[in-house]
Design a protein around this motif. Structure first.
Motif, short mmCIF file in Angstrom:
data_model
loop_
_atom_site.label_atom_id
_atom_site.label_comp_id
_atom_site.label_asym_id
_atom_site.label_seq_id
_atom_site.Cartn_x
_atom_site.Cartn_y
_atom_site.Cartn_z
N LYS A 135 0.83 -1.21 0.00
CA LYS A 135 0.00 0.00 0.00
C LYS A 135 0.87 1.25 0.00
CE LYS A 135 -3.53 2.24 2.92
NZ LYS A 135 -4.35 2.06 4.15
N ARG A 136 1.91 1.26 0.84
CA ARG A 136 2.81 2.42 0.89
C ARG A 136 3.55 2.60 -0.43
NH1 ARG A 136 4.05 0.27 6.06
NH2 ARG A 136 6.04 -0.55 5.26
N THR A 137 3.89 1.49 -1.08
CA THR A 137 4.58 1.58 -2.37
C THR A 137 3.72 2.28 -3.41
OG1 THR A 137 5.81 -0.46 -1.92
CG2 THR A 137 5.63 0.22 -4.22
N VAL A 138 2.45 1.90 -3.49
CA VAL A 138 1.54 2.52 -4.46
C VAL A 138 1.28 3.97 -4.11
CG1 VAL A 138 -0.80 2.46 -5.40
CG2 VAL A 138 0.48 0.33 -5.12
N ARG A 139 1.07 4.27 -2.83
CA ARG A 139 0.85 5.67 -2.43
C ARG A 139 2.08 6.52 -2.77
NH1 ARG A 139 -2.34 8.67 0.79
NH2 ARG A 139 -3.52 6.88 1.56
N ASP A 140 3.25 5.97 -2.53
CA ASP A 140 4.49 6.69 -2.84
C ASP A 140 4.57 6.99 -4.34
OD1 ASP A 140 7.20 7.65 -2.08
OD2 ASP A 140 7.86 6.01 -3.36
N ALA A 141 4.18 6.01 -5.16
CA ALA A 141 4.19 6.21 -6.61
C ALA A 141 3.25 7.33 -7.02
CB ALA A 141 3.81 4.92 -7.32
N GLN B 168 -10.98 9.87 -2.87
CA GLN B 168 -11.38 10.44 -1.59
C GLN B 168 -12.78 11.03 -1.66
OE1 GLN B 168 -9.62 10.23 1.21
NE2 GLN B 168 -11.15 11.31 2.43
N THR B 169 -13.11 11.60 -2.81
CA THR B 169 -14.41 12.26 -2.98
C THR B 169 -15.52 11.27 -3.32
OG1 THR B 169 -13.28 14.25 -3.78
CG2 THR B 169 -15.64 14.05 -4.26
N THR B 170 -15.25 10.35 -4.24
CA THR B 170 -16.31 9.47 -4.77
C THR B 170 -16.26 8.04 -4.26
OG1 THR B 170 -15.00 8.78 -6.69
CG2 THR B 170 -16.28 10.82 -6.89
N LYS B 171 -15.15 7.66 -3.60
CA LYS B 171 -14.94 6.29 -3.13
C LYS B 171 -14.88 5.28 -4.27
CE LYS B 171 -14.65 7.63 1.05
NZ LYS B 171 -13.29 7.75 1.63
N SER C 120 -5.35 -2.32 -1.62
CA SER C 120 -5.18 -1.96 -0.21
C SER C 120 -5.38 -0.47 0.00
CB SER C 120 -3.79 -2.39 0.29
OG SER C 120 -3.61 -3.78 0.16
N LEU C 121 -4.89 0.31 -0.99
CA LEU C 121 -5.04 1.76 -0.91
C LEU C 121 -6.45 2.20 -1.32
CD1 LEU C 121 -3.63 4.48 -0.39
CD2 LEU C 121 -2.87 4.46 -2.78
N PHE C 122 -7.04 1.45 -2.27
CA PHE C 122 -8.39 1.77 -2.77
C PHE C 122 -9.29 0.54 -2.58
CE2 PHE C 122 -5.30 4.01 -5.58
CZ PHE C 122 -5.57 5.31 -5.17
N PRO C 123 -9.80 0.31 -1.37
CA PRO C 123 -10.53 -0.93 -1.07
C PRO C 123 -11.74 -1.20 -1.95
CG PRO C 123 -10.00 0.28 0.94
CD PRO C 123 -9.65 1.18 -0.20
N SER C 124 -12.42 -0.16 -2.42
CA SER C 124 -13.62 -0.40 -3.21
C SER C 124 -13.30 -0.92 -4.61
CB SER C 124 -14.46 0.87 -3.34
OG SER C 124 -13.83 1.82 -4.17
#
Length: 498
Positions: A133-139, A154-157, A197-201
């Motif tokens: 998850k941290r790897t993708v967020r970092d990218a 964050q806005t639309t899920k 993991s970063l975008f559960p939906s």
């Protein structure tokens, strides 16, 4: 082309014509070395780097003298354990894994040790979800456009189709910068796991790991693999996704809770069906001969005769629904009519609105919104209008219907709507082998429900260009053969969104 292959120290040549697929190659290797057809194989080059489907052709064409090594995922574990716990082990490659030679007195203790060590080995290959998850967020935080992806979620899920594509482009760019042009299987899995993991939906609830639409390690498919192929400027022939024999309309299903006629009694009922005018009797006799009919449609030499043997499909409504309910159950049979308006319709319309806007797309959206449309039309990838034309055709009730049927190309079933104008259909039919089966319902939704069911009742494959569409309905709406069917990444993405 001849490809040199090594398995357990034995080297052999395997013929590999240019039009063959990676899976064909694996099947030929199993045959050449006498391995089980169900064995799962991995391929490695001379540097012990895992060779996957998306770069296989490019690798062997660029290095024709390369000797590839094939191994089983289980082999590294079981062979090592056999060496430690067994005084001897067989080297004959009759199956993909070696067995342990154990004395009966030490069996239980040794089995526990084997299981514990196998578990430790398995855990050593697991991927840390939080780290991924941290790897993708970092990218996303480092790359241009990444913040837009994070803000939209964050806005639309959820993510629009175009934003999801942007997400994949960013993570693949990040991956190749760090790991090179051909990242390993585990590296691809790490990014795929990091995404859900970063975008559960975005997780696919119908798949084993949830991220197979981003990267499927068993098949080498998914959005990440597709992007890597694009970056390698390779344009291989696209592998057509097909239903396996264990899933979809062709799957043989058990028939248990239905009282069936056999032998002379069955033949008498079939003869009676041709002549009786009592529709209630027709429904009952058709129910009692259901098993015989299923044997008929699954017999390659006789499947085309089903409408000749049981012609009442052509004049009695409701028989398709009855057979489908006998094949599954009443709950499955009612899935589309029960869930479409409440669970799916508006979500699918909203998803369609995020796609590239074209005249035909706007026309279809207007029709879906009840505003009507007068626009109703051979390649694998087709336009929305062409897709509609493969599903339903309009017949003006004052014109000859024979001409429309005889001029129709292909053999897959489709809907025929008959009326004075397109906006007011009087009757729906399912066209099968240029013959018409009347639909029991009067709405387009109930007619389409019967079109879907015809594939199962008569053992008919889906229209090639609409396989993904029908598979989506099969697994997501009707919940048939979930987890058994081959599904494209886009279908799996829709699972997560809907």
């Amino acid at each position: 082309m001849l490809v040199k292959v090594q398995y357990q120290g034995v080297k052999k040549f395997v013929k590999f014509p240019s039009d063959r697929t990676f899976q064909d190659f694996l099947n030929d290797v199993k045959s050449k070395f006498g391995l089980a057809r169900t064995a799962a194989l991995q391929v490695f080059d001379d540097t012990d780097t895992n060779v996957e489907e998306d770069i296989f052709h490019e690798l062997i064409e660029g290095s024709p003298h390369l000797c590839l090594t094939v191994r089983c995922p289980e082999e590294d574990i079981t062979v090592g354990l056999s060496d430690e716990f067994s005084p001897t082990r067989s080297s004959t490659p009759s199956t993909c894994t070696d067995t342990l030679s154990l004395s009966s007195t030490d069996h239980e203790e040794t089995e526990r040790a084997v299981q514990n060590q196998a578990a430790m080995v398995s855990n050593s290959f697991s991927i840390d979800a939080e780290k991924a998850k941290r790897t993708v967020r970092d990218a996303l935080e480092k790359k241009s456009g990444g913040e837009e992806v994070l803000e939209e979620y964050q806005t639309t899920k959820t993510l629009k189709h175009s934003t999801r594509r942007q997400l994949v482009n960013i993570v693949v760019s990040h991956m190749t910068e760090i790991h090179g042009r051909i990242p390993t299987r585990k590296q691809r899995e790490t990014y795929a796991l990091g995404i859900i993991s970063l975008f559960p939906s975005l997780k696919d609830p119908f798949s084993a790991k949830g991220y197979e639409h981003f990267y499927d390690p068993e098949k080498g498919t998914g959005f990440i693999s597709w992007r890597l192929k694009t970056l390698s400027r390779k344009n291989p022939k696209r592998v057509r996704l097909e239903m396996t024999e264990s899933a979809g309309p062709s799957r043989r299903r058990r028939i248990d809770d239905v009282q069936q006629l056999e032998g002379d009694a069955c033949r008498e009922a079939i003869s009676f069906l041709v002549h009786t005018a009592d529709e209630a009797e027709v429904m009952q006799k058709m129910k009692e001969t259901f098993k015989h009919r299923q044997e008929l449609v699954h017999n390659p030499e006789r499947s085309a005769d089903v409408l000749d043997v049981f012609p009442r499909f052509l004049d009695v409504k409701g028989l398709i629904n009855q057979d489908f309910a006998l094949l599954f159950n009443a709950e499955t049979s009612n899935m589309l009519l029960k869930r479409w308006e409440t669970a799916f319709k508006q979500k699918i319309i909203n998803e369609a609105k995020t796609l590239t806007s074209t005249a035909e797309m706007r026309s279809l959206l207007n029709a879906a919104g009840g505003q009507g449309s007068e626009n109703g039309r051979k390649k694998t990838k087709i336009s929305p209008t062409e897709a509609v034309d493969r599903l339903v055709r309009f017949h003006k009730s004052c014109t000859s219907i024979e001409g429309l049927l005889s001029g129709r190309e292909g053999h897959q079933p489709f809907l025929l709507g008959s009326g004075r104008i397109k906006g007011r259909i009087d009757h729906f039919y399912v066209a099968v082998d240029k013959r018409l089966i009347p639909c029991s319902g009067t709405s387009s939704l109930s007619a389409f429900d019967e079109l879907f069911k015809v594939h199962y009742v008569f053992n008919l494959s889906y229209e090639e260009s609409l396989v993904n569409f029908f598979t989506f309905l099969q697994t997501t709406v009707y919940n048939i053969d979930v987890g058994l069917s081959s599904e494209s990444p886009r279908v799996r993405e829709l699972h997560a969104k809907l």
